[in-house]
Design an enzyme around this catalytic site. Sequence first.
Site, PDB file in Angstrom:
ATOM      1  N   ASP A 270       0.874  -1.166   0.000  1.00  0.00           N
ATOM      2  CA  ASP A 270       0.000   0.000   0.000  1.00  0.00           C
ATOM      3  C   ASP A 270       0.913   1.219   0.000  1.00  0.00           C
ATOM      4  O   ASP A 270       2.105   1.131   0.309  1.00  0.00           O
ATOM      5  CB  ASP A 270      -0.913  -0.016   1.225  1.00  0.00           C
ATOM      6  CG  ASP A 270      -2.192   0.788   1.010  1.00  0.00           C
ATOM      7  OD1 ASP A 270      -2.205   1.645   0.110  1.00  0.00           O
ATOM      8  OD2 ASP A 270      -3.163   0.562   1.745  1.00  0.00           O
ATOM      9  N   TRP A 271       0.367   2.373  -0.335  1.00  0.00           N
ATOM     10  CA  TRP A 271       1.187   3.558  -0.573  1.00  0.00           C
ATOM     11  C   TRP A 271       1.924   3.995   0.692  1.00  0.00           C
ATOM     12  O   TRP A 271       1.312   4.292   1.702  1.00  0.00           O
ATOM     13  CB  TRP A 271       0.314   4.659  -1.141  1.00  0.00           C
ATOM     14  CG  TRP A 271       0.271   4.684  -2.637  1.00  0.00           C
ATOM     15  CD1 TRP A 271       0.421   5.794  -3.430  1.00  0.00           C
ATOM     16  CD2 TRP A 271       0.070   3.591  -3.548  1.00  0.00           C
ATOM     17  NE1 TRP A 271       0.343   5.433  -4.774  1.00  0.00           N
ATOM     18  CE2 TRP A 271       0.125   4.096  -4.869  1.00  0.00           C
ATOM     19  CE3 TRP A 271      -0.124   2.220  -3.384  1.00  0.00           C
ATOM     20  CZ2 TRP A 271      -0.005   3.299  -6.002  1.00  0.00           C
ATOM     21  CZ3 TRP A 271      -0.272   1.410  -4.507  1.00  0.00           C
ATOM     22  CH2 TRP A 271      -0.209   1.952  -5.800  1.00  0.00           C
TER      23      TRP A 271
END
Length: 773
Positions: A270-271
């Site tokens: 995920d970012w």
Amino acid sequence: MKPLLVPFLSLLVITPAFAQTGKAKALISKMTLEEKVNLVVGMGMNMPGLNTGAPVVGQTMDKVPGAAGTTYSIARLGLPNTVLADGPAGLRIEPRRKDDPNTYYATAWPVATLLASTWDTALVKQVGAAMGNEVKEYGVDILLAPALNIHRNPLGGRNFEYYSEDPLISGKFAAAMVNGIESNGVGTSVKHFAANNQETNRNTINTIVSERALREIYLKGFEITVRESQPWTVMSSYNYINGTYTSESYDLLTTILRKEWGFRGLVMTDWFGGKDAVAQMKAGNDLLMPGTPAQKKDIIDAVNNGALDIQVLNENAERIVSYILASPAYKKYAFSNKPNLAAHATLVRTAAAEGMILLKNLDKTLPLKNNMKLAAFGNTSYNFIAGGTGSGDVNEAYTISLVQGLSNAGYSLDEEMKKAYQQYLDVYNANNPKKEFFKEIMNPTPSAPEMDIKKEILERKATETEAALITIGRNAGEFHDRKKENDFYLSDPEKQLIRDVAVAYHAKGKKVIVIVNAGGVIEMASWRDEVDAILLAGQGGQEAGNAVADILSGKINPSGKLATTFPLKYDDDPTSRNFPGKEFPEKATMGSFGMKLIPGEVTYEEGIYVGYRYYNTFNVKPAYEFGYGLSYTNFTYSNISLSGKSLDKKIKASVTIANTGKVAGKEVVQLYITAPAGKLGNPAIELKGFGKTRLLRPGQSQKIEFAITADDLASFSTEATAWIADAGIYTVKIGSSSADIKQTATFSLSKDIVTQKCNKVLAPQVEITELKQ
């Protein structure tokens, strides 16, 4: 007949479209170390309106404006950039571009909770196919969806993005969505893997969970999705599981995901997820998104000093190259920027209506008669919520409100109320403008308080109109979990509005209908007796108002059923005792963009007793149980039949559903099993299959069939590190909800069966005092 649903088969593995290992290996052999590292670290991201400083590598705005990220290109080897974009309710890109008169709107689809409420995986696969068409035609290679974390607690801020409290529902619907999207030759990223069930301290929270609960509740949906759809990518989550970041966990990403389940795609973070880029490489987390210069340096240094084996990096890069070789970008697909948005809007309307749930219908209040004059109350009647916020948001061209939908259906809406609400909302919005995207999701602009309406006006409207509609709206999204007060529970002005409208209209012998425009659970028990009908409309995407009108008018008979329990009160939920966990502010650090990171810890003391597994086992009555939903017609269940009295390899179960009412309708048929107590102890019932009838005319019937295998009966034994089906008597319970069982039958299992041996991994490092029967 062909079964409407066969529960998951543990040996089903689908080869991904990009398993081109030979060519990928050859290309890797030609790369420099820097090129390999460039591949495994994304090109960064640009956040309009936010000064990101220097933590990112590049920008994503140059190829598809508004996309979330891109992979690195190596022109000399013919490898292009590829584009990754959000999200679960539709493609999120910028709708307008600099010096370009054209628009690039995408379709806002019903949110996942509403799609799951259809209990129709074939329909959701159609939605996925249409969604994937937009991904491809707008030049995107991977859609960062679907999301299938469990609705562990009613206040979860991103529950709208997720399907259900039940892993079978979650896995089946995610698989259908993946298969639909990827039928276009584009990829998905199944997320957030795993146990990502809250937004509070999401980057630092340590989820402490037993091996059994982890396997049976929080991993099972992902396992079903991987085995039944083999997605191109999986996205690791932000949180720790039992002390290790998921993106740095070899046990999770390699031992379980790849070795046990047979996943052959790539894993991305995920970012800005995780901390240690080298540990992520070793874990099998191939792609670090959105990518930072520091990550590149750390990986290069680790290879050069021997801390990271070059072969590990080669494997990570090879999986990324295999994906690129299958992407539309590599194939030079000439995307049109013109998907068929009109056709997709029609499907939005159909899917939304199929998932809407009729919770109450006193004395056949609904459907409404044609051409009635109606008064609509509540801010959200005039400003419908299509979907949630954050990465689950979509930039759609329009959203049909309740009043627009009813007007389109031929109803007359009171103009005085319409003008009053519009003026009130215009003034509020002008004084409280929305911020730019990232600032808005970090600090959302509050919704307008409910407009105060004098009682004399209500009394006049009760005389002038034939029925009252009240819309209660809720929204949520990234970075924030919901609150109990003024969110899960109605605000005082909302309660007063319902009370005052009900008093005025009931005094004239007229009906009051409440529409709930929310992606999550709210409390209803304290006010539901004051109104005549309640429709849970969910968040139905851009055509939501038209879909609601289709239900209220009787054009479509409601057939949605709850995929999540609605408790009587928040404290009835077993997770209310520990959600969202403990914080350790004295250990706080600064993260990306100046965000304060506070370490946290949450212990899943409820174990496997999540949702209906808890309510049914411990005899706690909810407001509306899992699987509940009313219809404008009636159905009977009869002739339950099992193909045998004992299970060998498989037992077939069947039941006949007949429409005994006066209008056509569909029925969701749910198969639960009560297992013997065995050595482990099991919930009172567990969902093991479901199907939805075709549209049955009055007097018509349909036979629904299911297949039951030992895999469906097995529980996870921590002691044996295996899935085991206990010997004993099993009761098949087929009904219209988890509390409304219509037909039962029994079969036996003569001896324990080990259905799958697993690896001893992800064990908690501390003792957990779990809820027991």
